[in-house]
Motif scaffolding. Sequence first.
Motif, PDB file in Angstrom:
ATOM      1  N   LEU A  78       0.784  -1.230   0.000  1.00  0.00           N
ATOM      2  CA  LEU A  78       0.000   0.000   0.000  1.00  0.00           C
ATOM      3  C   LEU A  78       0.817   1.282   0.000  1.00  0.00           C
ATOM      4  O   LEU A  78       0.297   2.333  -0.373  1.00  0.00           O
ATOM      5  CB  LEU A  78      -0.966  -0.011   1.192  1.00  0.00           C
ATOM      6  CG  LEU A  78      -1.997  -1.141   1.165  1.00  0.00           C
ATOM      7  CD1 LEU A  78      -2.905  -1.085   2.381  1.00  0.00           C
ATOM      8  CD2 LEU A  78      -2.829  -1.089  -0.114  1.00  0.00           C
TER       9      LEU A  78
ATOM     10  N   VAL B  83       0.993   2.261  -3.482  1.00  0.00           N
ATOM     11  CA  VAL B  83      -0.359   2.642  -3.902  1.00  0.00           C
ATOM     12  C   VAL B  83      -0.670   4.067  -3.457  1.00  0.00           C
ATOM     13  O   VAL B  83      -1.231   4.864  -4.214  1.00  0.00           O
ATOM     14  CB  VAL B  83      -1.388   1.649  -3.328  1.00  0.00           C
ATOM     15  CG1 VAL B  83      -2.818   2.153  -3.542  1.00  0.00           C
ATOM     16  CG2 VAL B  83      -1.223   0.277  -3.972  1.00  0.00           C
TER      17      VAL B  83
ATOM     18  N   ASP C  96       1.166   6.359  -5.623  1.00  0.00           N
ATOM     19  CA  ASP C  96       0.658   6.265  -6.999  1.00  0.00           C
ATOM     20  C   ASP C  96       1.788   6.369  -8.022  1.00  0.00           C
ATOM     21  O   ASP C  96       1.659   7.032  -9.056  1.00  0.00           O
ATOM     22  CB  ASP C  96      -0.393   7.345  -7.263  1.00  0.00           C
ATOM     23  CG  ASP C  96      -1.261   7.001  -8.487  1.00  0.00           C
ATOM     24  OD1 ASP C  96      -1.189   5.847  -8.947  1.00  0.00           O
ATOM     25  OD2 ASP C  96      -1.986   7.890  -8.962  1.00  0.00           O
TER      26      ASP C  96
ATOM     27  N   ILE D 221      -6.502  -0.208  -5.572  1.00  0.00           N
ATOM     28  CA  ILE D 221      -5.204  -0.794  -5.239  1.00  0.00           C
ATOM     29  C   ILE D 221      -4.585  -1.434  -6.477  1.00  0.00           C
ATOM     30  O   ILE D 221      -3.397  -1.223  -6.767  1.00  0.00           O
ATOM     31  CB  ILE D 221      -5.358  -1.827  -4.109  1.00  0.00           C
ATOM     32  CG1 ILE D 221      -5.764  -1.124  -2.807  1.00  0.00           C
ATOM     33  CG2 ILE D 221      -4.070  -2.616  -3.900  1.00  0.00           C
ATOM     34  CD1 ILE D 221      -6.180  -2.076  -1.697  1.00  0.00           C
TER      35      ILE D 221
ATOM     36  N   ARG E 288      -3.449   1.360  -9.104  1.00  0.00           N
ATOM     37  CA  ARG E 288      -2.265   2.135  -8.723  1.00  0.00           C
ATOM     38  C   ARG E 288      -1.022   1.258  -8.597  1.00  0.00           C
ATOM     39  O   ARG E 288       0.064   1.665  -8.996  1.00  0.00           O
ATOM     40  CB  ARG E 288      -2.530   2.869  -7.415  1.00  0.00           C
ATOM     41  CG  ARG E 288      -3.461   4.065  -7.550  1.00  0.00           C
ATOM     42  CD  ARG E 288      -3.431   4.897  -6.287  1.00  0.00           C
ATOM     43  NE  ARG E 288      -4.130   6.160  -6.424  1.00  0.00           N
ATOM     44  CZ  ARG E 288      -3.986   7.171  -5.581  1.00  0.00           C
ATOM     45  NH1 ARG E 288      -3.173   7.050  -4.538  1.00  0.00           N
ATOM     46  NH2 ARG E 288      -4.651   8.296  -5.745  1.00  0.00           N
ATOM     47  N   TYR E 289      -1.184   0.069  -8.027  1.00  0.00           N
ATOM     48  CA  TYR E 289      -0.027  -0.812  -7.851  1.00  0.00           C
ATOM     49  C   TYR E 289       0.573  -1.183  -9.204  1.00  0.00           C
ATOM     50  O   TYR E 289       1.791  -1.360  -9.329  1.00  0.00           O
ATOM     51  CB  TYR E 289      -0.444  -2.067  -7.089  1.00  0.00           C
ATOM     52  CG  TYR E 289       0.710  -2.931  -6.644  1.00  0.00           C
ATOM     53  CD1 TYR E 289       1.338  -2.703  -5.418  1.00  0.00           C
ATOM     54  CD2 TYR E 289       1.178  -3.981  -7.429  1.00  0.00           C
ATOM     55  CE1 TYR E 289       2.399  -3.482  -5.000  1.00  0.00           C
ATOM     56  CE2 TYR E 289       2.234  -4.769  -7.022  1.00  0.00           C
ATOM     57  CZ  TYR E 289       2.844  -4.514  -5.798  1.00  0.00           C
ATOM     58  OH  TYR E 289       3.902  -5.292  -5.392  1.00  0.00           O
TER      59      TYR E 289
END
Length: 451
Positions: free
Chosen positions: A182, A185, A188, A219, A222-223
């Motif tokens: 995260l 994430v 970004d 998630i 963005r990941y």
Amino acid sequence: MLLTLSTTHRPATDLGFLLHKHPDRAQQESLSFGTAHLFYPDAGEERCTFALLLEVDPVALVRGRDGAGPLDQYVSDRPYVASSFLSVALSRTLGTALGGRCAHRPGLAASTLPLEARIVPLSCRGGADIVRRLFEPLGYDVGAEPLPLDPVHPEWGPGCLYAVTLRADCRLADLLTHLAVLVPVLDDAKHYYVGADEVDKLLRRGEGWLAGHPERDLIARRYLRHQHGLAAAALLRLDADEAPVRAGDGEDALEAPIRLNDLRLDAVAAELAACGAATVLDLGCGEGRLLQRLADQGRYASLVGVDASPVALERAGRRLGARTGVRLQQGALTYRDRRLAGFDAAAVVEVVEHIDPERLPAFEEAVFRTARPGTVVLTTPNRDYNGRFATLAAGTMRHPDHRFEWSRDEFRAWTDGVCARFGYTVRLSPVGEPDPVLGPPTQMGVFTRCS
């Protein structure tokens, strides 16, 4: 960038076993983009804090690369802000702890500990709200303090950098895994090429929590750096791998001769009507059978069905059609979800037995503390009764996805514990014709909030 991990577990220095880093010895590890400094600023019996200070070499980042413009290589916060660099550093320097392995203390690695993580500065594209949206469903208490864009010029206001604090009772491996996924994430962005192997990494690290996370689409996007094809592939694989959360054909066939499913739905619907609820959650709604009954009664202003399975929700949508006042949403009952707060009542029908026992505290927190409806009607099989099913082998459960089945005494002990922890009272009620010795086929608890 600085990450600290703290615990008040006694003795707190057990943290050293889990991290495989001795509290009395500072270490350095060279990475392709800089140096990780690993040390303990505080190592006492009552509190222990581990620190990972990541010193990124800004020249190494741009050597041999073309920037976006003449100043891009010189005016950048990338070397100093917690981002995918920190995620890589966690994997390289704390890989054993990240994997949940501890040869000397395996029981400790599997234990829930009081943990606190603090990251400064952390890039949060979307502000403090997105930090809460990502971490609160996983059970964390979140603090996000905005940092000034320039400490010398506070009048310029805040930027997108925050000092983030996360607190939870959880396994250390889970905390590290959530951070590894995260943190990039939130930022970004990633400092390295993202290909198909990143999908495998996301699903591996997201096992057990990502499929039901309310923000799983965000998630994945963005990941995987907003590569639509990769994100779509990840989400499809999550759906394909998802375990069933409701009783299947085997259990239905087993209980069909005594019409137990109909009896359950009738009993739950009667309790919801009796408590006078106007707004109702069906938690673990499956294909929407209870929602259909409630909607057809015409007495409820709002009905919301929640399930982790997109396939089940799609079937529920077809069953319910365009009924007014009914809404379906994806979510897992082991994650705190503020969207579920403020309802008069909730039904949890034949769902709790599908939850791993170690996740029951998270389920309790999500339902009885975060959602906290006025009434909760919960049903679950009575294990004592299983001997009455002629086709059920001795010692087996009614459905292969059941993680457990409670006896009457075990269910009573669990409901009493929930009431004591969360401020409810409970009334236990049988569902189905009781056996004089073995009790009813289904046991139901009707929880009423005290205040």
